[in-house]
Design a protein around this motif. Structure first.
Motif, PDB file in Angstrom:
ATOM      1  N   GLU A  23       0.313  -0.750  -0.335  1.00  0.00           N
ATOM      2  CA  GLU A  23       0.157  -0.038  -0.122  1.00  0.00           C
ATOM      3  C   GLU A  23       1.044   1.133   0.125  1.00  0.00           C
ATOM      4  O   GLU A  23       0.653   2.276  -0.177  1.00  0.00           O
ATOM      5  CB  GLU A  23      -1.360   0.423   1.312  1.00  0.00           C
ATOM      6  CG  GLU A  23      -0.747  -0.309   2.604  1.00  0.00           C
ATOM      7  CD  GLU A  23      -1.281  -0.888   3.022  1.00  0.00           C
ATOM      8  OE1 GLU A  23      -1.431   0.766   4.463  1.00  0.00           O
ATOM      9  OE2 GLU A  23      -1.963  -1.605   3.216  1.00  0.00           O
ATOM     10  N   ASP A  24       1.799   1.413   0.777  1.00  0.00           N
ATOM     11  CA  ASP A  24       2.870   2.114   0.488  1.00  0.00           C
ATOM     12  C   ASP A  24       3.001   2.225  -1.127  1.00  0.00           C
ATOM     13  O   ASP A  24       3.552   3.843  -1.169  1.00  0.00           O
ATOM     14  CB  ASP A  24       4.117   1.897   1.267  1.00  0.00           C
ATOM     15  CG  ASP A  24       3.793   2.191   2.970  1.00  0.00           C
ATOM     16  OD1 ASP A  24       3.047   2.611   3.043  1.00  0.00           O
ATOM     17  OD2 ASP A  24       5.342   2.415   3.789  1.00  0.00           O
ATOM     18  N   LEU A  25       4.060   1.793  -1.521  1.00  0.00           N
ATOM     19  CA  LEU A  25       4.538   1.546  -2.767  1.00  0.00           C
ATOM     20  C   LEU A  25       3.120   2.081  -3.968  1.00  0.00           C
ATOM     21  O   LEU A  25       3.537   3.135  -5.105  1.00  0.00           O
ATOM     22  CB  LEU A  25       4.617   0.237  -3.722  1.00  0.00           C
ATOM     23  CG  LEU A  25       5.545  -0.183  -4.356  1.00  0.00           C
ATOM     24  CD1 LEU A  25       7.376   0.943  -3.578  1.00  0.00           C
ATOM     25  CD2 LEU A  25       6.199  -1.869  -4.504  1.00  0.00           C
ATOM     26  N   ARG A  26       2.112   2.044  -3.231  1.00  0.00           N
ATOM     27  CA  ARG A  26       0.656   2.535  -4.683  1.00  0.00           C
ATOM     28  C   ARG A  26       0.729   3.677  -4.221  1.00  0.00           C
ATOM     29  O   ARG A  26      -0.914   4.412  -4.681  1.00  0.00           O
ATOM     30  CB  ARG A  26       0.102   1.459  -4.196  1.00  0.00           C
ATOM     31  CG  ARG A  26      -0.474   0.249  -4.450  1.00  0.00           C
ATOM     32  CD  ARG A  26      -1.122  -0.144  -5.733  1.00  0.00           C
ATOM     33  NE  ARG A  26      -0.742  -1.255  -5.659  1.00  0.00           N
ATOM     34  CZ  ARG A  26      -0.721  -1.604  -7.313  1.00  0.00           C
ATOM     35  NH1 ARG A  26       0.178  -1.136  -8.281  1.00  0.00           N
ATOM     36  NH2 ARG A  26      -0.059  -3.159  -7.752  1.00  0.00           N
ATOM     37  N   ARG A  27       0.985   4.798  -2.645  1.00  0.00           N
ATOM     38  CA  ARG A  27       1.035   5.828  -2.573  1.00  0.00           C
ATOM     39  C   ARG A  27       1.284   6.489  -4.203  1.00  0.00           C
ATOM     40  O   ARG A  27       0.844   8.231  -4.124  1.00  0.00           O
ATOM     41  CB  ARG A  27       1.606   6.257  -1.855  1.00  0.00           C
ATOM     42  CG  ARG A  27       1.058   5.548   0.091  1.00  0.00           C
ATOM     43  CD  ARG A  27       2.415   6.040   0.404  1.00  0.00           C
ATOM     44  NE  ARG A  27       1.877   7.471   1.586  1.00  0.00           N
ATOM     45  CZ  ARG A  27       1.734   7.523   2.239  1.00  0.00           C
ATOM     46  NH1 ARG A  27       1.052   6.456   3.270  1.00  0.00           N
ATOM     47  NH2 ARG A  27       1.418   8.987   2.999  1.00  0.00           N
ATOM     48  N   TRP A  28       2.140   6.722  -4.702  1.00  0.00           N
ATOM     49  CA  TRP A  28       2.739   7.176  -5.938  1.00  0.00           C
ATOM     50  C   TRP A  28       2.347   6.348  -6.944  1.00  0.00           C
ATOM     51  O   TRP A  28       3.387   5.261  -7.562  1.00  0.00           O
ATOM     52  CB  TRP A  28       4.052   7.527  -5.583  1.00  0.00           C
ATOM     53  CG  TRP A  28       4.500   9.307  -6.618  1.00  0.00           C
ATOM     54  CD1 TRP A  28       3.209   9.851  -7.344  1.00  0.00           C
ATOM     55  CD2 TRP A  28       5.434   9.390  -7.134  1.00  0.00           C
ATOM     56  NE1 TRP A  28       4.362  10.692  -7.909  1.00  0.00           N
ATOM     57  CE2 TRP A  28       4.939  10.481  -7.837  1.00  0.00           C
ATOM     58  CE3 TRP A  28       7.250   9.073  -6.365  1.00  0.00           C
ATOM     59  CZ2 TRP A  28       6.270  11.179  -8.488  1.00  0.00           C
ATOM     60  CZ3 TRP A  28       7.868   9.407  -7.175  1.00  0.00           C
ATOM     61  CH2 TRP A  28       7.785  10.640  -7.941  1.00  0.00           C
TER      62      TRP A  28
END
Length: 327
Positions: A113-118
């Protein structure tokens, strides 16, 4: 800065920031050399100059966070980051996103989900569980072909000790779990005598192993180490205790670093799993460069879920090294 990638004039030089969780880690050192080699190759091929800014975070996430700010302020076109703490990736991603700087994480996988932030945050690595499976298979193979020497006490159970990477590190957790579940799935019983987090380090592993040899002696049949440096630490302790390659337990590691391959040839290390430093360096460089020059990933890279570049582990034994040398 969004429009920079769309400019018609191609850049004649790019600057890539690289942050290492610890510069003195053997595998990370091999990876660093690989990146430097790939940068030179790219320059020769394209005439575009690649400046690499490589910094060592020395195991401190706070240091790494401020290094990210520094690299961004230096105007880096892309960042390659080996996080100290994978759960802190969101802080780095937010800083990179604010600056419009693409970020490629490697060797320590951030939470998805962190990777999907941007849209311009990526991960290049190898699926950690696979290394554990291959380690388990190396031991399984030995169990099937040379059980007499492996099962020293003849009880039909593998007595083992486990040298783990740092607590909470995903690779450590998955390698630890999967090497044992691989044996269990094949119907082989294994009994854990002891385990310890030696934080990927040779010296720490050697201290643990020294203690276990005093405590369990001959009863240790297998040593699982989450990486080669720790496997080599176990070998150091065995050698110090006067054991030779015949009387040492069956020791396996992960990474296939140059010193580990030496130990394989000598016969003290029984197997390792190649953590593809060259492939990692190549994929990271290609991704960082294409993001810097074109503003998007190279078409040649196979991306999974638009975020991940996965490479494959392979098992390595003294026999497979000989086969490669001959072929």
């Amino acid at each position: 800065r969004e429009h920079e990638g769309q400019r018609q004039t191609k850049k004649n030089s790019i600057r890539i920031g690289v942050l290492l969780y610890r510069g003195d880690d053997t595998f990370i050192g091999t990876l660093r050399t690989g990146l430097e080699d790939k940068a030179k190759e790219y320059e020769q091929k394209t005439g575009i100059k690649v400046k690499l800014d490589i910094l060592d975070s020395k195991g401190s996430q706070n240091t790494q966070n401020s290094q990210v700010e520094r690299l961004i302020s230096l105007g880096c076109d892309a960042l390659c980051i080996n996080s100290v703490d994978r759960s802190s990736a969101s802080i780095i991603i937010d800083k990179a996103m604010d600056a419009g700087t693409p970020v490629v994480f490697f060797n320590r996988e951030p939470v998805e989900e962190d990777l999907r932030r941007w849209k311009h945050a990526y991960y290049v690595g190898l699926p950690a569980g696979d290394a554990g499976v291959l380690q388990g298979e190396l031991v399984l193979d030995a169990w099937r072909t040379q059980r007499d020497t492996l099962d020293r006490n003849g009880d039909g159970v593998i007595q083992y000790v486990m040298l783990e990477g740092e607590p909470g590190h995903q690779d450590a957790l998955l390698r630890t779990e999967f090497c044992i579940s691989t044996l269990a799935n094949a119907g082989v019983s294994a009994e854990k005598l002891a385990s310890d987090a030696a934080n990927w380090q040779r010296g720490q592993a050697s201290v643990s192993m020294r203690q276990w040899l005093q405590e369990f002696g001959e009863n240790i049949e297998v040593v699982f180490a989450n990486n080669d440096d720790m496997a080599l630490g176990a070998i150091d302790a065995c050698a110090e205790a006067g054991l030779d390659k015949r009387s040492m337990p069956f020791i396996v590691g992960v990474d296939a670093t140059p010193p580990a391959l030496e130990a394989l040839r000598e016969g003290t290390l029984k197997g390792t799993v190649r953590n593809d430093a060259v492939g990692l360096a190549e994929s990271m460089m290609e991704l960082a460069v294409s993001l810097s020059v074109d503003g998007e990933p190279s078409q040649d890279l196979e991306l999974t879920d638009e975020r991940y570049v996965w490479l494959r582990y392979e098992a390595v034994t003294a026999e497979s090294l000989e086969d490669q040398a001959v072929s």
